[in-house]
Design a protein around this motif. Structure first.
Motif, short mmCIF file in Angstrom:
data_model
loop_
_atom_site.label_atom_id
_atom_site.label_comp_id
_atom_site.label_asym_id
_atom_site.label_seq_id
_atom_site.Cartn_x
_atom_site.Cartn_y
_atom_site.Cartn_z
N ASP A 1 49.71 41.04 41.17
CA ASP A 1 49.67 41.48 39.77
C ASP A 1 50.79 42.47 39.48
N GLY A 2 50.82 42.96 38.25
CA GLY A 2 51.89 43.84 37.81
C GLY A 2 51.95 45.17 38.54
N ASN A 3 50.84 45.51 39.22
CA ASN A 3 50.80 46.76 40.00
C ASN A 3 51.05 46.52 41.48
N GLY A 4 51.44 45.28 41.83
CA GLY A 4 51.74 44.98 43.22
C GLY A 4 50.50 44.73 44.07
N ARG A 5 49.36 44.52 43.41
CA ARG A 5 48.14 44.23 44.19
C ARG A 5 48.07 42.73 44.47
N LEU A 6 47.45 42.41 45.62
CA LEU A 6 47.34 41.02 46.08
C LEU A 6 45.90 40.53 45.88
N LEU A 7 45.77 39.33 45.33
CA LEU A 7 44.44 38.76 45.11
C LEU A 7 43.96 38.04 46.37
N THR A 8 42.74 38.35 46.79
CA THR A 8 42.14 37.67 47.93
C THR A 8 40.77 37.14 47.53
N ALA A 9 40.37 36.04 48.17
CA ALA A 9 39.15 35.34 47.79
C ALA A 9 38.28 35.12 49.03
N GLN A 10 36.98 35.34 48.85
CA GLN A 10 36.04 35.24 49.98
C GLN A 10 35.41 33.85 49.99
N ARG A 11 35.57 33.15 51.11
CA ARG A 11 35.08 31.78 51.23
C ARG A 11 33.56 31.70 51.22
N ALA A 12 33.08 30.66 50.57
CA ALA A 12 31.64 30.40 50.50
C ALA A 12 31.23 29.39 51.57
N ASP A 13 32.15 28.58 52.04
CA ASP A 13 31.83 27.52 53.00
C ASP A 13 33.10 27.10 53.75
N PRO B 1 30.00 27.05 56.83
CA PRO B 1 29.33 28.21 57.42
C PRO B 1 30.20 29.01 58.39
N GLU B 2 31.03 28.32 59.18
CA GLU B 2 31.82 29.05 60.18
C GLU B 2 32.96 29.85 59.55
N LEU B 3 33.31 29.57 58.31
CA LEU B 3 34.37 30.32 57.63
C LEU B 3 33.82 31.21 56.52
N ALA B 4 32.57 30.99 56.14
CA ALA B 4 31.97 31.72 55.01
C ALA B 4 32.02 33.22 55.27
N GLY B 5 32.39 33.97 54.24
CA GLY B 5 32.48 35.42 54.36
C GLY B 5 33.88 35.90 54.68
N GLY B 6 34.71 34.99 55.21
CA GLY B 6 36.10 35.34 55.48
C GLY B 6 36.92 35.30 54.20
N GLU C 1 41.22 25.34 39.20
CA GLU C 1 39.85 24.95 39.56
C GLU C 1 39.06 26.11 40.17
N GLU C 2 39.69 26.85 41.06
CA GLU C 2 38.95 27.87 41.82
C GLU C 2 38.85 29.21 41.09
N GLU D 1 38.29 34.39 38.10
CA GLU D 1 36.84 34.37 38.31
C GLU D 1 36.57 33.61 39.59
N ALA D 2 35.55 34.03 40.34
CA ALA D 2 35.18 33.33 41.58
C ALA D 2 34.33 32.11 41.23
N LYS D 3 35.00 30.99 40.93
CA LYS D 3 34.28 29.76 40.57
C LYS D 3 33.75 29.03 41.79
N GLU D 4 34.48 29.15 42.91
CA GLU D 4 34.07 28.45 44.13
C GLU D 4 33.95 29.40 45.32
N HIS D 5 34.41 30.64 45.13
CA HIS D 5 34.35 31.64 46.19
C HIS D 5 33.14 32.55 46.00
N LEU D 6 32.82 33.33 47.04
CA LEU D 6 31.73 34.30 46.94
C LEU D 6 32.16 35.50 46.12
N ASP D 7 33.44 35.87 46.25
CA ASP D 7 33.91 37.09 45.60
C ASP D 7 35.43 37.08 45.57
N LEU D 8 35.99 37.90 44.72
CA LEU D 8 37.45 38.10 44.65
C LEU D 8 37.72 39.59 44.72
N ARG D 9 38.88 39.94 45.27
CA ARG D 9 39.31 41.35 45.27
C ARG D 9 40.80 41.44 45.08
#
Ligand code: DCM
Length: 126
Positions: A12-24, A26-31, A55-56, A92-100
Motif C-alpha cells: 500500500d501507499g505506506n509501504g505495508r505488505l498484504l498477507t492472507a491466512q489460508r483456510a485450506d 488442513p495441512e496449510l490452514a492457518g498459515g 476472486e480472493e 476482503e477475505a473472500k476465501e481466506h480466514l483473515d487478511l493483514r
C-alpha cells in the motif's frame, strides 16, 4: 509449464505488505501467504494474478515488477510473485480466514507458509 502458481506482493501507499491466512487444505490452514493461485491452461501469468486477486480479495490490482523467478513449491509446482498495488476496491477475505497489512517491522509477525518465507525476505530487500 502447467504447474504454475502466481502470487501478489501487494504493497500500500505506506509501504505495508498484504498477507492472507489460508483456510485450506488442513495441512496449510492457518498459515499466511501471498494471495494468488493456479494459472489456468492457456492463461497468461499476470492475467491469472489479476483474476485471482479479484476472486480472493475483491480488488483490482496493477501488476508491477516480478520478485525473483520460479520459487519451488511442493508437488512440482512453482510460485511466481509480482509486486502489485490496488487500484480499485478494499481487500476482503473472500476465501481466506483473515487478511493483514504488515508494516516493515511486522513482516515476520505471522507464520508464513514455508514456501513463501524466502520471498518475504526478497520483498523486504526491495
Ligand atoms: N501456495 C503457497 N504459497 C502461495 C500460494 C500457494 O505455498 N502464496 C501453495 C499452496 C498449495 C499450492 O500452492 O499447495 C496451490 O495453491 P492454491 O490452492 O491456492 O491454488
Amino acid at each position: 509449464m502447467d504447474k504454475v502458481v502466481v502470487g501478489a506482493a501487494i504493497v500500500d501507499g505506506n509501504g505495508r505488505l498484504l498477507t492472507a491466512q489460508r483456510a485450506d487444505p488442513p495441512e496449510l490452514a492457518g498459515g499466511w501467504e501471498f494471495p494468488g493461485g493456479k494459472v489456468d491452461p492457456g492463461e497468461d501469468d499476470r492475467t491469472a494474478l489479476v483474476r485471482e486477486c479479484e476472486e480472493e480479495l475483491g480488488v483490482l490490482i496493477e501488476v508491477g515488477q516480478q520478485i525473483g523467478g520460479d520459487w519451488p513449491l511442493a508437488g512440482g509446482y512453482v510460485l511466481r510473485v509480482w509486486l502489485a498495488r490496488i487500484v480499485e476496491g478494499e481487500p476482503e477475505a473472500k476465501e481466506h480466514l483473515d487478511l493483514r497489512w504488515l508494516a516493515g517491522h511486522e513482516l515476520y509477525d505471522v507464520p508464513w507458509l514455508p514456501a513463501d518465507l524466502p520471498i518475504v525476505r526478497a520483498v523486504q530487500g526491495r
